[in-house]
Each structure stands twice: as C-alpha cells, then as structure tokens.
Design an enzyme around this catalytic site. Structure first.
Site, PDB file in Angstrom:
ATOM      1  N   CYS A  96     -89.408  73.900  -1.513  1.00  0.00           N
ATOM      2  CA  CYS A  96     -89.235  74.487  -0.185  1.00  0.00           C
ATOM      3  C   CYS A  96     -89.754  75.917  -0.076  1.00  0.00           C
ATOM      4  CB  CYS A  96     -87.767  74.437   0.223  1.00  0.00           C
ATOM      5  SG  CYS A  96     -87.105  72.762   0.315  1.00  0.00           S
TER       6      CYS A  96
ATOM      7  N   THR B 130     -78.774  64.997   4.945  1.00  0.00           N
ATOM      8  CA  THR B 130     -79.569  66.229   4.883  1.00  0.00           C
ATOM      9  C   THR B 130     -81.066  65.932   4.940  1.00  0.00           C
ATOM     10  OG1 THR B 130     -79.602  66.295   2.450  1.00  0.00           O
ATOM     11  CG2 THR B 130     -77.768  67.381   3.563  1.00  0.00           C
TER      12      THR B 130
ATOM     13  N   GLU C 287     -94.307  69.822   0.284  1.00  0.00           N
ATOM     14  CA  GLU C 287     -93.952  68.978  -0.847  1.00  0.00           C
ATOM     15  C   GLU C 287     -93.987  67.510  -0.424  1.00  0.00           C
ATOM     16  OE1 GLU C 287     -89.556  69.008  -1.835  1.00  0.00           O
ATOM     17  OE2 GLU C 287     -89.684  70.939  -0.821  1.00  0.00           O
TER      18      GLU C 287
ATOM     19  N   LYS D  98     -72.664  79.429   3.591  1.00  0.00           N
ATOM     20  CA  LYS D  98     -72.092  79.873   2.316  1.00  0.00           C
ATOM     21  C   LYS D  98     -72.781  81.137   1.820  1.00  0.00           C
ATOM     22  CE  LYS D  98     -70.553  75.299   0.760  1.00  0.00           C
ATOM     23  NZ  LYS D  98     -70.690  74.238  -0.267  1.00  0.00           N
TER      24      LYS D  98
ATOM     25  N   SER E 248     -86.383  74.615  -4.723  1.00  0.00           N
ATOM     26  CA  SER E 248     -85.753  74.057  -5.918  1.00  0.00           C
ATOM     27  C   SER E 248     -86.737  73.983  -7.065  1.00  0.00           C
ATOM     28  CB  SER E 248     -85.199  72.667  -5.605  1.00  0.00           C
ATOM     29  OG  SER E 248     -84.092  72.757  -4.731  1.00  0.00           O
TER      30      SER E 248
ATOM     31  N   SER F 145     -77.566  72.206  -7.220  1.00  0.00           N
ATOM     32  CA  SER F 145     -78.584  72.844  -6.397  1.00  0.00           C
ATOM     33  C   SER F 145     -77.962  73.884  -5.470  1.00  0.00           C
ATOM     34  CB  SER F 145     -79.344  71.798  -5.581  1.00  0.00           C
ATOM     35  OG  SER F 145     -80.453  72.377  -4.930  1.00  0.00           O
TER      36      SER F 145
ATOM     37  N   TYR G  99     -84.186  61.137   1.276  1.00  0.00           N
ATOM     38  CA  TYR G  99     -83.348  60.882   0.101  1.00  0.00           C
ATOM     39  C   TYR G  99     -82.952  59.414  -0.014  1.00  0.00           C
ATOM     40  CZ  TYR G  99     -83.007  65.930   0.075  1.00  0.00           C
ATOM     41  OH  TYR G  99     -83.312  67.269   0.043  1.00  0.00           O
TER      42      TYR G  99
ATOM     43  N   ASP H 267     -65.722  60.116   7.960  1.00  0.00           N
ATOM     44  CA  ASP H 267     -65.201  60.938   9.050  1.00  0.00           C
ATOM     45  C   ASP H 267     -66.358  61.743   9.621  1.00  0.00           C
ATOM     46  OD1 ASP H 267     -64.040  62.822  10.711  1.00  0.00           O
ATOM     47  OD2 ASP H 267     -62.548  63.488   9.252  1.00  0.00           O
TER      48      ASP H 267
ATOM     49  N   HIS I  28     -83.234  79.842   4.164  1.00  0.00           N
ATOM     50  CA  HIS I  28     -83.698  78.467   4.050  1.00  0.00           C
ATOM     51  C   HIS I  28     -82.487  77.565   4.270  1.00  0.00           C
ATOM     52  CE1 HIS I  28     -85.158  74.712   2.551  1.00  0.00           C
ATOM     53  NE2 HIS I  28     -84.397  74.769   1.460  1.00  0.00           N
TER      54      HIS I  28
END
Length: 387
Positions: free
Chosen positions: A111, A152, A79, A242, A307, A201, A143, A29, A233
């Site tokens: 990051c 992402t 990185e 969030k 991370s 994460s 990824y 979706d 970030h």
C-alpha cells in the site's frame, strides 16, 4: 520553490455491497462491521474494471484541465498489477494520449506504492520545474468470500498531478521512514487473493506510525499540537482511529478535539468505498479536503504504510484556494451512481472477476458513458475501451 499536489481525481466502480447485508449473510452482528471495523459500504469491481481502467478513469477527472504537453513523468503505484513485465502506466499513457517523450513506469511496495510514486514525482519536478508529473494509485483489495478479511475489501483509484506552485497541497521538505522485512500481508504469484495476519498487521501498522510520527516531529522540531490534521492509510477506518488515538494521547483538549474532528472528516470516503490499498491514504486526503473545512495554510500530516513493511510520515500545507480544485458534489454523485448488489450478486461478480476472460471474447461495461473499461484480451493482449 514549492512542489506539491495540484489536481486530484477519484474513481470507484459502479457496484457496492452494504455491510449490514454482508453481516447478516455471514451471521454476524452488523455493529461488528459498522463499528468494530468502521465500514458501511464496500465498492466491488466486476470483470471489466482493473487497476489500469480505474487509473485512467481517476485521471480523466482532471485531464481536460491541465496542459498535457507539460507532463514529463507518469508513475503508477499498484499491488494489483495486470502484467509481470509491462507497466500498467503504458496503457494509461496511451488512453490519455500523452506524448511519447513521457518517462513512465510502475512501482510496487504493497500500500506504499502511491507514496513512493509521489516522492519520485516530487523530486522529478524539483529538477524539471517546467514539467509536471502524474501519479496514480489503483487497486482492488480481495481477500475472498466469507474470509476474516472480507469486510476490508474494496476497489478504486486516486490520480494526482504534481507540479510547482501547486493548487492543493504544498509538500514540505523532509520525511521519516522505517522498514522491516516481515510477513504481515502478502500475495503470492499463484494467488488472486491476499494473505494476511490481521492482528499482527494492525500492531505493525501502529508501531510504524508511532515511530515515524515521533521521528518526524523530532526532525522538524514540531509538536503534535502544531498539526491541523493527521491522516492515515485506511485499510479500514478503525485502523486509522487506533493510530489517531495514539497521536492524541496526553494532548490538551483543544488539540485532541481538532485532530479527532479532522480524522472524522478524512475517513468518510473510505467508509463507503472500502480498502483501495495504494490509494487509501490519498482518498483520506480527498475526504479531508471535501469535508474538513480547513483554512488555507493548515499543516496536514500524512502517514503512509505498506505491509511487508514500509512506513513513512511527511507533511504539507494547504494552498489558498484549494477548495476550487475539489468537487464534492461530483464525487458524491459517483458514489450514488453505484448499484447495490445482493450478497448472491456480489459473490457471483467477485468469483467471475477472479477468472481471466476467454481470449478473444469481448467484455462490455454497464457503467456510464465515457467510462474506460477492460474489454478482454485479443491474442492475449489486454484491450481497453471507453464506453
């Protein structure tokens, strides 16, 4: 003596994927990507763009407006390194024709790299107030095709000039930091794509934000309402949303609205570029500057996360006239120049970029004239050219 960000430049490659197209191709979706992740588009780097070339291009956005002879330090956070020994910053220094006396090196902590570079540069300028420093964050987030993290991904670079009496953001003294040795995200030497435990994460990110934000407020005797903007970030924009919800929890309506509006402004560039690892927080800053309409003196809080894991919260105040140092029209034109890829084209570009070109084969760029690009290797030495 005030030290801070005097110039800022953004670069992203000239290709992108639309998230609706990607969702349809993956039998998802579209709202899962558009709302659930919070992304609309994703920049894609072809074989001619790497961390070095993007870092050069980001710095080129302001290099003609500074005194290059005053640059005493160049730090490159990434990185997506292109050599296990030689610093990416040396290639950039050569392309920019900086003087040989410049101290230069590369830093890495996922990051967090550009924040580490910024803090090093801030302290350097405090000790050497008549010199300036260039800091660069440049990364390609990969990824893999048809993986949970595919939506992402992204590619881009932010470059900043750090000096006394800055024109954009004056950095405040103090910070709060927190680190733990954990495995929420990593990329082994034998892998071209990252490995991530996504849910873990996300939770670590939110935990680190909560701790460093609260610690910073306690250290500086500040309340949430004292901030005019909080930026984050953004590996994807929903992640920052969030964190922002945590920040405004139990706040009054005025504070909540203020920080929600500033977050909305800060996420706009990320929504269209995607994840650029070390530079993501500072793309949020640029987006806030261009779309936030904040007055001079506004207190901006910045949350940096890398991370593995390292978190840091610090702040700065917007300098009068900062609007003169940004160019939203040019940045939008840079996004508009991008070619929309079909999913088949994107997959081909992605897979080709994972491979090293044959040594001795020259690569050519299809980007605009003046763009720096990776032209392949000669005798296994990387070559960079300007179109």
């Amino acid at each position: 003596m005030q030290v801070g960000i005097d110039k800022i430049g953004l670069f992203t490659p000239n290709k992108y994927v639309d998230m609706v197209d990607l969702a349809h191709a993956r039998n998802q979706d579209p709202n899962k990507f558009l709302i659930g992740i919070g992304q609309s588009e994703m920049s894609v780097a072809d074989q001619t763009q790497d961390a070095v070339s993007m870092g050069i291009n980001a710095t080129m956005k302001y290099i003609d407006r500074i005194d290059k002879d005053k640059v005493g330090l160049l730090v490159f956070g990434t990185e997506s390194g292109i050599d296990q020994s030689k610093s990416a910053s040396l290639f950039v220094k050569t392309a920019l024709k900086l003087k040989p006396e410049v101290r230069t090196f590369e830093v890495k902590e996922a990051c967090f790299g550009l924040t580490a570079a910024l803090m090093i540069a801030r302290d350097f300028v405090r000790v050497h107030p008549h010199q300036t420093a260039i800091v660069i964050g440049s990364d390609i987030a990969r990824y893999g095709i048809n993986t949970p993290g595919e939506v992402t991904q992204g590619a881009g670079s932010i470059s900043m000039l750090i000096k006394t009496d800055p024109s954009i953001l004056a950095l405040n003294d103090g910070h709060s930091a927190y680190s733990e040795d954990i495995n929420d995200f990593w990329r082994p030497n034998d892998s071209r794509v990252a490995m991530v435990d996504g849910k873990y994460s996300t939770q670590v990110y939110l935990d680190f934000f909560t701790k460093t934000f609260n610690d910073y407020k306690k250290e500086k005797n500040l309340a949430t309402k004292d901030f005019d903007a909080l930026i984050y970030h953004l590996p994807f924009t929903k992640m920052g949303l969030k964190a922002n919800r945590i920040a405004v929890e139990d706040q009054d309506e005025k504070t909540t609205e203020k920080l929600q509006n500033s977050f909305e402004a800060s996420k706009q560039l990320s929504r269209h570029v995607g994840n650029i690892y070390t530079a993501s927080l500072y793309m949020s800053l640029l987006s806030l500057l261009e779309k936030g309409n904040l007055p001079a003196g506004s207190l901006v809080g910045l949350f940096s996360y890398g991370s593995g894991a390292m978190g840091e919260f610090y702040s700065g105040n917007l300098v009068p006239g900062y609007e003169k140092e940004i160019n939203p029209v040019a940045d939008q034109a840079m996004l508009d120049r991008r070619q929309k890829l079909t999913i088949a084209e994107y997959e081909d570009v992605f897979n080709t970029a994972l491979k090293d070109p044959v040594d001795g084969k020259e690569l050519t760029s299809d980007d605009a004239a003046g763009t720096w690009y990776f032209a392949g290797t000669q005798g296994h030495i990387r070559q960079y050219k300007q179109k």
